[in-house]
Design an enzyme around this catalytic site. Structure first.
Site, PDB file in Angstrom:
ATOM      1  N   LYS A  52     -37.208   5.179 -49.170  1.00 42.99           N
ATOM      2  CA  LYS A  52     -36.214   4.541 -50.030  1.00 42.99           C
ATOM      3  C   LYS A  52     -34.884   5.145 -49.638  1.00 42.99           C
ATOM      4  O   LYS A  52     -34.650   6.339 -49.857  1.00 42.99           O
ATOM      5  CB  LYS A  52     -36.510   4.802 -51.505  1.00 42.99           C
ATOM      6  CG  LYS A  52     -35.409   4.290 -52.440  1.00 42.99           C
ATOM      7  CD  LYS A  52     -35.630   4.711 -53.886  1.00 42.99           C
ATOM      8  CE  LYS A  52     -34.477   4.249 -54.761  1.00 42.99           C
ATOM      9  NZ  LYS A  52     -34.624   4.687 -56.189  1.00 42.99           N
ATOM     10  N   TYR A  89     -37.419   9.719 -50.223  1.00 39.34           N
ATOM     11  CA  TYR A  89     -36.322   9.171 -51.032  1.00 39.34           C
ATOM     12  C   TYR A  89     -35.055   9.933 -50.671  1.00 39.34           C
ATOM     13  O   TYR A  89     -34.930  11.123 -50.960  1.00 39.34           O
ATOM     14  CB  TYR A  89     -36.665   9.302 -52.515  1.00 39.34           C
ATOM     15  CG  TYR A  89     -35.616   8.820 -53.480  1.00 39.34           C
ATOM     16  CD1 TYR A  89     -34.542   8.015 -53.097  1.00 39.34           C
ATOM     17  CD2 TYR A  89     -35.701   9.169 -54.833  1.00 39.34           C
ATOM     18  CE1 TYR A  89     -33.598   7.577 -54.012  1.00 39.34           C
ATOM     19  CE2 TYR A  89     -34.772   8.734 -55.763  1.00 39.34           C
ATOM     20  CZ  TYR A  89     -33.719   7.946 -55.343  1.00 39.34           C
ATOM     21  OH  TYR A  89     -32.779   7.521 -56.257  1.00 39.34           O
ATOM     22  N   ARG A 147     -26.749  12.189 -55.010  1.00 41.82           N
ATOM     23  CA  ARG A 147     -27.298  12.969 -56.123  1.00 41.82           C
ATOM     24  C   ARG A 147     -27.827  14.331 -55.676  1.00 41.82           C
ATOM     25  O   ARG A 147     -27.707  15.315 -56.397  1.00 41.82           O
ATOM     26  CB  ARG A 147     -28.416  12.191 -56.816  1.00 41.82           C
ATOM     27  CG  ARG A 147     -27.924  11.038 -57.677  1.00 41.82           C
ATOM     28  CD  ARG A 147     -29.089  10.386 -58.411  1.00 41.82           C
ATOM     29  NE  ARG A 147     -28.647   9.307 -59.279  1.00 41.82           N
ATOM     30  CZ  ARG A 147     -28.274   9.445 -60.542  1.00 41.82           C
ATOM     31  NH1 ARG A 147     -28.268  10.642 -61.085  1.00 41.82           N
ATOM     32  NH2 ARG A 147     -27.907   8.401 -61.263  1.00 41.82           N
ATOM     33  N   ILE A 171     -36.272  -0.715 -54.010  1.00 45.73           N
ATOM     34  CA  ILE A 171     -36.635  -0.006 -55.237  1.00 45.73           C
ATOM     35  C   ILE A 171     -35.389  -0.059 -56.104  1.00 45.73           C
ATOM     36  O   ILE A 171     -34.385   0.592 -55.827  1.00 45.73           O
ATOM     37  CB  ILE A 171     -37.099   1.423 -54.954  1.00 45.73           C
ATOM     38  CG1 ILE A 171     -38.404   1.380 -54.139  1.00 45.73           C
ATOM     39  CG2 ILE A 171     -37.322   2.186 -56.258  1.00 45.73           C
ATOM     40  CD1 ILE A 171     -38.992   2.741 -53.811  1.00 45.73           C
ATOM     41  N   THR A 199     -35.358   8.494 -60.623  1.00 39.13           N
ATOM     42  CA  THR A 199     -34.064   8.835 -61.216  1.00 39.13           C
ATOM     43  C   THR A 199     -33.792   7.986 -62.449  1.00 39.13           C
ATOM     44  O   THR A 199     -33.383   8.499 -63.499  1.00 39.13           O
ATOM     45  CB  THR A 199     -32.942   8.622 -60.190  1.00 39.13           C
ATOM     46  OG1 THR A 199     -33.242   9.340 -59.005  1.00 39.13           O
ATOM     47  CG2 THR A 199     -31.609   9.083 -60.739  1.00 39.13           C
ATOM     48  N   TYR A 228     -30.211  20.574 -55.314  1.00 44.12           N
ATOM     49  CA  TYR A 228     -29.635  21.853 -55.736  1.00 44.12           C
ATOM     50  C   TYR A 228     -29.850  22.963 -54.716  1.00 44.12           C
ATOM     51  O   TYR A 228     -28.912  23.690 -54.387  1.00 44.12           O
ATOM     52  CB  TYR A 228     -30.176  22.290 -57.110  1.00 44.12           C
ATOM     53  CG  TYR A 228     -29.391  23.453 -57.696  1.00 44.12           C
ATOM     54  CD1 TYR A 228     -28.124  23.242 -58.240  1.00 44.12           C
ATOM     55  CD2 TYR A 228     -29.890  24.756 -57.678  1.00 44.12           C
ATOM     56  CE1 TYR A 228     -27.383  24.304 -58.750  1.00 44.12           C
ATOM     57  CE2 TYR A 228     -29.162  25.820 -58.190  1.00 44.12           C
ATOM     58  CZ  TYR A 228     -27.906  25.584 -58.726  1.00 44.12           C
ATOM     59  OH  TYR A 228     -27.173  26.626 -59.224  1.00 44.12           O
TER      60      TYR A 228
END
Length: 293
Positions: free
Chosen positions: A162, A132, A137, A204, A43, A106
């Site tokens: 993560k 992740y 997000r 991370i 990201t 999405y």
């Protein structure tokens, strides 16, 4: 497999293009200052604005420049399973140690859809996968039961996570549901201290881009169970963790990097733009507080 301070690297741009020379210098600086692994095309690396060719070149350059000194965890996530597999296959061929695969965004898949997505990747490429989870997000949340099911089904393929869910109880959920060998990495700098206390083994990190030595020292103190020292370093870094998100990330980080290096620019890819004045002020104050300027 992975531990310590692991920066989610910015992708430097200059005049609209990938600044390969600056990126190579950034990789060297990170390794020289104690970063234990590197994550290109996450990201923070603005992967969503890169073409596939650019995406692959950034990973390739990172692996080349690291030259085996630290492992590279290549950002391979996509909301298209086949495109994620494309990234993974390329990363495996060029020498990455693992793939960081975000939950598909999405599309909003169900938990069954997430299991199908990650199972397909695990079955069609032998590059180890770090899940992740960043529901802020992606909207989609990889729930603990799903993480445990995947890790148990593919113990050699799904090797860690993560976690940027903000839910610290999940560190214990994963550890008790999978085992202590499952690699848990915080995805939130400001929560790395309690996450490590609960069983995580590193972060991370966004902040490590601009403060690699301090972040490495903090993670080492946690690994040594010297939480008094870890708290002391964390207090120095804490305002910087929040300053990195005073405006749309990674704009504040790119501004911060220009304060410590004259070979980096603030350039971002649209729709991201340079950070506002309030964010600049927060970054300036945080850099002073941390003793970085």
């Amino acid at each position: 497999m992975f531990s310590g301070s692991i920066p989610a690297l910015v992708t430097p741009f200059r005049d609209g293009s990938f600044d390969e020379k600056a990126f190579r210098r950034l990789v060297d600086w990170q390794i020289d200052n104690g970063s234990k692994a590197l994550v290109p095309c996450g990201t923070t690396g603005e992967a969503s604005t890169l073409s596939n060719a650019e995406h692959h070149r950034v990973i390739e350059v990172c692996v080349e420049q690291a030259a085996g000194r630290v492992p590279v965890i290549a950002g391979c996530g996509s909301n298209d399973t086949m495109n994620a597999l494309l990234h993974m296959n390329f990363s495996r061929k060029c020498g990455a140690a693992a793939a960081l695969c975000v939950a598909p965004y999405y599309n909003r898949p169900s938990q069954a859809g997430l299991i199908a997505h990650f199972s397909y990747l695990a079955e069609h490429c032998d590059l180890p996968i770090i899940l992740y989870n960043v529901p802020g997000r992606t909207v989609t949340d990889i729930e603990p039961e799903t993480v445990c099911a995947l890790a148990k089904r593919y113990p050699d393929a799904i090797v860690g996570i993560k976690d940027a869910s903000g839910d610290l109880s999940r560190v214990v959920d994963h550890r008790m549901g999978i085992g202590k060998d499952f690699c848990q990495l915080s995805g939130d700098d400001e929560l790395s201290l309690p996450a490590n206390a609960a069983g995580a083994v590193g972060c991370i990190s966004v902040t490590a881009n601009v403060a690699p030595a301090l972040c490495a020292q903090f993670q080492q103190a946690c690994a040594d169970n010297d939480f008094a020292k870890a708290r002391e370093i964390n207090d120095r870094l804490y305002p910087l963790h929040y300053a990195m998100f005073e405006d749309a990330s990674p704009a504040p980080l790119k501004y911060a990097l220009t304060r410590v290096h004259d070979w980096l620019t603030e350039d971002l890819r649209l729709p991201l733009v340079r950070c506002n004045e309030a964010a600049r002020k927060a970054v300036d104050e945080a850099l002073v507080h941390a003793g970085l300027v």
